[in-house]
Write an enzyme that holds these catalytic residues in place. Structure first.
Site, short mmCIF file in Angstrom:
data_model
loop_
_atom_site.label_atom_id
_atom_site.label_comp_id
_atom_site.label_asym_id
_atom_site.label_seq_id
_atom_site.Cartn_x
_atom_site.Cartn_y
_atom_site.Cartn_z
N TYR A 108 15.85 31.90 2.75
CA TYR A 108 14.67 32.71 3.06
C TYR A 108 14.75 33.32 4.46
CZ TYR A 108 11.81 31.22 -0.96
OH TYR A 108 11.30 31.02 -2.21
N LYS A 133 0.84 -1.19 0.00
CA LYS A 133 0.00 0.00 0.00
C LYS A 133 0.88 1.25 0.00
CE LYS A 133 -0.45 0.06 5.05
NZ LYS A 133 -1.37 0.16 6.18
#
Length: 818
Positions: free
Chosen positions: A711, A485
């Protein structure tokens, strides 16, 4: 028995991979993981009529067959190979040691192929099974053999020596590999030296002190029993006098010049590598070439052209939904068969294409060689063959006599590239198999889908290894269900599922119906359980033969309604019980009513009853786990008593397989453990991390003290720094929480800490202390050298989240080293 005079051309131990079933002897080997006797019938169905077994088999199921019963099939295989070896009087080089065996073998093949027609061990076939299979490949037209031998415990080398019986020996070095079965390093060296008890020459490095001391003692021991046929040593050293005395090693960029004294003369080589392991491996090869009287001029020329040894197949996503299997590191008949076997496994495509170069193999007439290649290709599920090179172009007729095989030929790689636009590649599996000189990497660039500079490399052989680690912990008869999965924990659903199907796993599990349908479309035929089925998808589940988990009366009623509408009867379903996790499942109070509804329901068949352990990895919660086990036993037994058949039962996940063996029941569910992570130290030490996430350095720059980085203008370089911008960010799955020096990557094996914030598509690391780092170099984000568990710890999460968060835009490359 109708084949009393059968001629055996092939020894087969795997019923799935046989080149010539009608001329094969199937050997039913017994191992800790598999019993070959269980696959005798399958081998017969594939066309095998000759069998070597160690227990009685039902001969009525094997008509017109020869069946040989022996005490031990492995011992018989080894005896067959030893007998075959005695038919040849050619130089046989036997290589052992802890590291470098395979590289030295492959380099010797590269260096000596212009002088000899050579047979060598395929890949790293150096075990008790691999060695006899390698030796069996010896043929009359060959002029030299090179075999490697590896051992994991005392007593094994004596068996391998009888099979290889080398005339020339090479001992690479001694290390820690497989040390757990030996008292000390000396015992391991002495065991390995048994390989050379009948050899005439032995090459080794005097600078490996323990190896040298053991060899000196070994020589003295041999003198009494070998008469005049003593073992002559050929040594090399950087520190003391030796047959080849290394006087200097000079590294310049990616090249290394090695100077030495030999027979009083100065000689030298230059190799296109600079790491210490490659230098040692090259010197070993140098010694062998000197021993074989290859001229210094030839040695120097050949050494400068040494190629990187890539002992693994790479499976990549290609253009137009193709799958590209890149095995373009050499081309010979043995490696071709291994690559064709791997191509056969690619069931996601109905159309298979082989692109192959000339085989640069001396000693065999081109016509005979390519007749053999064409015959092998024609036996497979291959629709198109593209041959590249003058020899293949000349021998087109060998392929064109097979009318079902479309064959196209080009005189050179450039000729192919110029005509590439005229060829169509669409939704097919493509095998690239070429000798180095044909530069097939140019073809790979055209065929492979260009997605991203960041690559997640998945080692399929490591996945197989991990599966086998857990299989050895299972009680007899316990089945395996593998979880694929969430895109197989980020590793790629189909590719992982295909390997697990090939490896004989009993069940696969996905989370949603669409995942299961995708696997079915890709050729996965084994049973698939869907853990979180949507009521609206039950009709599609039935259409695609997917088996739902039913966890409530509502889901049971909804599935029954759809099954009856589609006239389905006895459709396999899986009943989920809640034993304490309280996520999904029928409660203990529901069982009486559930039993009544199941008894009246002809639309379903209970394939399994299962539950989920909530804390199997936590020792402090073992009492709770035991309570879950008791409740599961009571609830499942109550259901089973009312059924006319016995469903499978399973409750144990990866962590519970070892820690709670009493809860293995009929089947276990393997999840994160398959991918190399387990909470039990004894198991974790045996597992291999299957994934390596790498990215590239996009830019290197120097930042003066006082400037900000990234940043926010809040990360300041307090002293001059050298930084690298990497092509990975949080959109690729590298968490923002790893910024500001909370994590590091590895560049040239050294840690480079993150600086500032992690950006969407990039991040910045400090390489001030890594002066050799340059633009284009790779950086390891996680892998065997930097475990994903470490990243998870830094990010304050679990390995599952890191692995499943790797973006789909990150290119997946699948490698197989087996």
């Amino acid at each position: 028995m109708t084949h009393e005079d059968a001629v055996i051309e092939e020894l087969a131990i795997d019923s799935r991979n046989m080149e010539q079933p009608d001329n094969a002897l199937f050997i039913a080997l017994k191992t800790n993981l598999r019993d070959g006797h269980n696959y005798v019938q399958h081998a017969w169905q594939k066309g095998v009529r000759n069998f070597l077994v160690s227990q009685n088999v039902d001969v009525t199921q094997l008509p017109e067959s020869n069946i040989i019963l022996v005490k031990d099939t492995l011992a018989a295989l080894q005896q067959i190979a030893a007998c075959h070896r005695k038919q040849f009087d050619i130089p046989v080089i036997g290589i052992t040691g802890s590291n470098g065996k395979t590289v030295v073998k492959e380099w010797l093949y590269q260096l000596l192929s212009n002088h000899y027609n050579i047979i060598r061990s395929p890949k790293s076939y150096n075990s008790q099974v691999g060695v006899p299979l390698s030796v069996w490949l010896m043929k009359e037209d060959q002029q030299m053999a090179i075999f490697e031998a590896g051992i994991s415990q005392p007593g094994e080398m004596e068996k391998l020596e009888r099979i290889i019986h080398p005339s020339i020996g090479l001992f690479t070095n001694i290390g820690e590999a497989h040390s757990e079965s030996f008292m000390n390093a000396r015992q391991k060296v002495n065991e390995k030296l048994i390989l050379f008890r009948h050899a005439k020459r032995l090459v080794y490095c005097l600078d490996h002190v323990q190896v040298n001391e053991c060899i000196v003692q070994y020589i003295n021991h041999l003198k009494g029993g070998r008469g005049d046929e003593s073992l002559h040593l050929f040594t090399w050293s950087q520190k003391q006098d030796a047959d080849l005395k290394i006087t200097s090693i000079e590294k310049t960029g990616s090249k290394t010049s090695i100077n030495a004294l030999y027979n009083g003369k100065e000689i030298n080589i230059t190799i296109p590598f600079s790491d210490d392991a490659s230098v040692e491996n090259a010197i070993h090869c140098w010694c062998i070439m000197l021993l074989l009287h290859i001229s210094n001029e030839d040695i120097h020329g050949q050494m400068s052209q040494l190629q990187q040894v890539s002992m693994r197949l790479e499976l990549k996503h290609g253009i137009n939904d193709c799958t590209v299997i890149n095995d373009a590191y050499n081309s010979d008949l043995t490696s071709l068969q291994l690559a064709l076997n791997y191509l056969d496994q690619q069931k996601q495509h109905n159309h298979h294409t082989v692109i192959m170069s000339d085989i640069l193999q001396i000693g065999k007439r081109d016509l005979d060689l390519y007749d053999e290649v064409a015959t092998s290709i024609s036996r497979r599920n291959i629709q198109r063959f593209i041959g590249i090179g003058p020899a293949l172009y000349k021998n087109k007729a060998s392929f064109r006599k097979y009318k079902k095989l479309r064959s196209i030929f080009f005189k050179s790689t450039d000729h192919f590239l110029k005509n590439f636009h005229l060829l169509t590649f669409d939704k097919e599996a493509i095998l690239l198999k070429g000798a180095r000189t044909f530069a097939f990497e140019k073809i790979g660039l055209l065929l492979e889908q260009q997605v991203h500079q960041t690559v997640l490399s998945i080692d399929l052989s490591a996945l197989t290894h991990n599966l086998n680690v857990f299989r050895t912990e299972l009680s007899p008869g316990v089945k395996t269900m593998a979880m694929v999965k969430a895109f197989a924990y980020g590793s790629g659903s189909y590719e992982i599922a295909n390997l697990l199907q090939y490896a004989g796993v009993d069940y696969l599990t996905v989370a949603y119906t669409d995942e299961g349908i995708g696997l079915r479309k890709a050729g996965i035929k084994m049973p698939i359980m869907v853990m979180s089925p949507d009521d609206t998808s039950f009709d599609r589940m039935i259409a695609w033969q997917l088996e739902p988990e039913l966890f409530s009366f509502r889901s049971l009623a909804a599935f029954t309604h759809i099954a009856e509408a589609l006239h389905a009867e006895n459709y396999p379903v899986h009943i989920k019980l809640d034993t304490g996790m309280h996520r999904l499942g029928f409660n203990p109070a529901d069982i009486d009513e559930l039993v009544l509804k199941i008894k009246e329901n002809t639309a379903i068949h209970i394939a399994s009853i299962f539950s989920h352990l909530a804390a199997s990895s936590q020792p402090e919660q073992d009492d709770f786990t035991a309570q879950q086990g008791v409740l599961f036993e009571e609830m499942s037994s109550q259901i089973i008593r009312t059924l006319p058949y016995k469903p499978l039962r399973h409750i144990t996940n990866s962590a519970g397989i070892v820690r709670h063996k009493y809860l293995q029941y009929d089947m276990v569910r393997l999840g994160i453990g398959l991918y190399g992570v387990d909470s039990t130290p004894s198991i974790q030490n045996k597992l291999r991390q299957i994934s390596t996430l790498k990215t590239n350095i996009a830019q290197v720059r120097d930042v003066p003290a006082g400037d900000s980085i990234g940043y926010g203008h809040n990360t300041i370089a307090y002293e001059p720094m050298r930084i690298a911008t990497l092509c990975i960010g949080y959109a690729d799955g590298y968490p923002r929480s790893l910024g500001h020096s909370k994590a590091h990557v590895l560049i040239h094996g050294k840690p480079a800490k993150t600086i500032g914030s992690i950006c969407m598509d990039m991040c910045i690391v400090d390489i001030t202390h890594i002066p050799e780092a340059k633009e284009g170099d790779s950086a390891i984000v996680f892998g065997p050298e930097l475990p994903v568990t470490e990243l998870a710890k830094w990010a304050g999460t679990i390995s599952y989240e890191i692995m499943t968060s790797i973006s789909q835009r990150v290119k997946r490359v699948y490698v197989n080293e087996e």
